[in-house]
Design an enzyme around this catalytic site. Structure first.
Site, PDB file in Angstrom:
ATOM      1  N   HIS A  68       0.827  -1.177  -0.105  1.00  0.00           N
ATOM      2  CA  HIS A  68      -0.008   0.022  -0.032  1.00  0.00           C
ATOM      3  C   HIS A  68       0.813   1.214   0.037  1.00  0.00           C
ATOM      4  O   HIS A  68       0.536   2.291  -0.425  1.00  0.00           O
ATOM      5  CB  HIS A  68      -1.039  -0.105   1.135  1.00  0.00           C
ATOM      6  CG  HIS A  68      -2.258  -0.977   0.990  1.00  0.00           C
ATOM      7  ND1 HIS A  68      -2.213  -2.291   1.300  1.00  0.00           N
ATOM      8  CD2 HIS A  68      -3.286  -0.511   0.391  1.00  0.00           C
ATOM      9  CE1 HIS A  68      -3.272  -2.678   0.902  1.00  0.00           C
ATOM     10  NE2 HIS A  68      -4.081  -1.641   0.500  1.00  0.00           N
ATOM     11  N   GLY A  69       1.825   1.097   0.338  1.00  0.00           N
ATOM     12  CA  GLY A  69       2.891   2.295   0.463  1.00  0.00           C
ATOM     13  C   GLY A  69       4.245   2.104   1.178  1.00  0.00           C
ATOM     14  O   GLY A  69       4.355   1.285   2.019  1.00  0.00           O
TER      15      GLY A  69
END
Length: 157
Positions: A8-9
């Site tokens: 996700h990041g």
């Protein structure tokens, strides 16, 4: 789950989000093992109050973990956690009518799902009527949505 957080990041907050969800899954598996060994615990957990308790606890823990997903930094996460437990004299940002209407809709949907009423009724309805009913429910959800415009969280990626 940690890899899911990294996906996700590239931020430590996402890693913590993944790790926490992984720990919750481990805890659930351990508790499930206890329930398999202790029949009284299993019966209590699968009773109506036990089911409500499991739902509330799961929702609370997962929601708290999602703070790390939304926070830009650990400092922001700490501020969000502090804000959860302090009112600062503020009231709910929405009217009590909206809260009551949301609760009524939620409880009605829950009761319909538990009684199998929705599936039986939908099976007897013509497709256009069923589609109109779903469109009405979607419109009702949009009516209860907050007026403030917020960008979709994935637009930041």
């Amino acid at each position: 789950m940690t890899l899911g957080g990294l996906w996700h990041g590239a931020s430590w907050t996402f890693v913590v989000w993944g790790v926490l969800h992984g720990l919750l899954l481990i805890g659930q598996r351990i508790f499930q093992g206890w329930c398999d060994v202790l029949p009284r615990l299993r019966r209590a957990v699968h009773s109506a109050p036990g089911t409500v308790g499991r739902i509330v606890l799961t929702f609370l823990l997962v929601s708290l973990c999602w703070i790390f997903f939304r926070a830009q930094s650990f400092h922001d996460a700490v501020l969000m956690f502090r804000g959860l437990f302090r009112t600062h004299g503020l009231e709910l940002p929405t009217s009590s009518r909206v809260v009551v209407a949301t609760l009524v809709v939620f409880l009605t949907a829950y009761a319909a799902g538990r009684s199998d009423l929705l599936r039986k009724t939908a099976a007897r309805l013509p497709a256009p009527v069923e589609g109109a009913a779903y469109a009405f429910l979607l419109g009702f959800c949009l009516l209860l949505a907050p007026l403030a415009k917020k960008s979709f969280i994935y637009f930041q990626f």
